[in-house]
Design a protein around this motif. Structure first.
Motif, mmCIF file in Angstrom:
data_model
loop_
_atom_site.group_PDB
_atom_site.id
_atom_site.type_symbol
_atom_site.label_atom_id
_atom_site.label_comp_id
_atom_site.label_asym_id
_atom_site.label_seq_id
_atom_site.Cartn_x
_atom_site.Cartn_y
_atom_site.Cartn_z
ATOM 1 N N ASP A 1 22.919 5.784 -17.010
ATOM 2 C CA ASP A 1 23.371 6.837 -17.915
ATOM 3 C C ASP A 1 22.143 7.473 -18.544
ATOM 4 O O ASP A 1 21.175 6.774 -18.867
ATOM 5 N N THR B 1 20.848 9.435 -21.815
ATOM 6 C CA THR B 1 21.241 9.637 -23.202
ATOM 7 C C THR B 1 20.203 10.476 -23.923
ATOM 8 O O THR B 1 19.008 10.183 -23.878
ATOM 9 N N ASP C 1 25.584 10.591 -24.370
ATOM 10 C CA ASP C 1 25.494 10.485 -22.913
ATOM 11 C C ASP C 1 25.736 11.860 -22.300
ATOM 12 O O ASP C 1 26.802 12.456 -22.489
ATOM 13 N N THR D 1 25.238 10.810 -15.771
ATOM 14 C CA THR D 1 25.441 9.474 -15.220
ATOM 15 C C THR D 1 25.202 9.518 -13.725
ATOM 16 O O THR D 1 25.244 10.587 -13.097
#
Length: 209
Positions: free
Chosen positions: A57, A59, A64, A67
């Motif tokens: 993921d 961030t 977030d 992915t």
């Protein structure tokens, strides 16, 4: 920088070929940007005799925004479709500006994010294929006040190339994982790391539970 290891069939457990074990070790050792949280995930067991997978993921400011996953497949007997004994399968999804969803060049640009990342990291590869999908979401009725969202999804596979003679051994998977990490960061709009600046270790297997 170690990924949290979970021994399972096909993921470097006892009995796996030495070339596969070495390839998995190279994947686990790949440096990624600190915005990426990377950990091992269960790999598909029916596609190839041996497999290993990482998920990640991205961030930014504790949100977030992207992915992805990368899977290594290995068939010691070889696979004509792969043109080799190893195959990388990657997926990346990122939030993008809804205005970009209508850009006719988005698909082609999304594909070059991958190929240019592979080349930039010195990954040796062949037989690449994949798709770039754009997804737009609009809200209606009681949800009409919510802003629309847009995402781009990149699905790709390619064959990592092993060293040429007189060198022997499996392909070095480290640059392939690095390129996948760069693909994720490029897709979410993070600026590239300036030349000459070392990539700091990313968070590995530290997701809160």
């Amino acid at each position: 920088m170690a990924v949290r290891e979970e021994t399972r069939p096909g993921a470097g457990a006892g009995g796996s070929p030495p070339d596969f074990i070495a390839a998995v070790a190279a994947m686990r050792a790949a440096p990624l940007r600190p915005e990426i949280l990377c950990e091992e995930m269960p790999a598909p067991q029916r596609i190839a005799p041996h497999s290993f997978a990482l998920s990640a993921d991205v961030t930014v400011d504790e949100v977030d925004v992207g992915t992805g996953r990368i899977i290594l497949l290995h068939d010691p007997a070889g696979n004509d479709a792969w043109q080799g004994t190893f195959r990388c399968v990657a997926y990346a999804r990122a939030d993008i500006d809804p205005e970009l969803i209508t850009d006719p060049m988005l698909g082609a640009v999304g594909w070059t994010w991958l190929t240019e990342a592979l080349d930039a990291h010195g990954a040796q590869w062949t037989a690449a294929s994949g798709t770039v999908t754009r997804v737009a979401t609009e809200s209606f009725g009681g949800m009409a006040d919510e802003e629309g969202t847009a995402q781009v999804e990149i699905r790709a596979s390619w064959t990592p190339v092993a060293p040429e003679a007189p060198l022997t051994g499996p392909p070095d998977l480290t640059p392939h994982v690095e390129a996948w990490g760069e693909l994720l960061c490029t897709a979410v709009g993070l600026p590239p790391v300036p030349e000459g600046v070392a990539t700091m270790p990313n968070r590995r297997g530290q997701r809160g539970r």
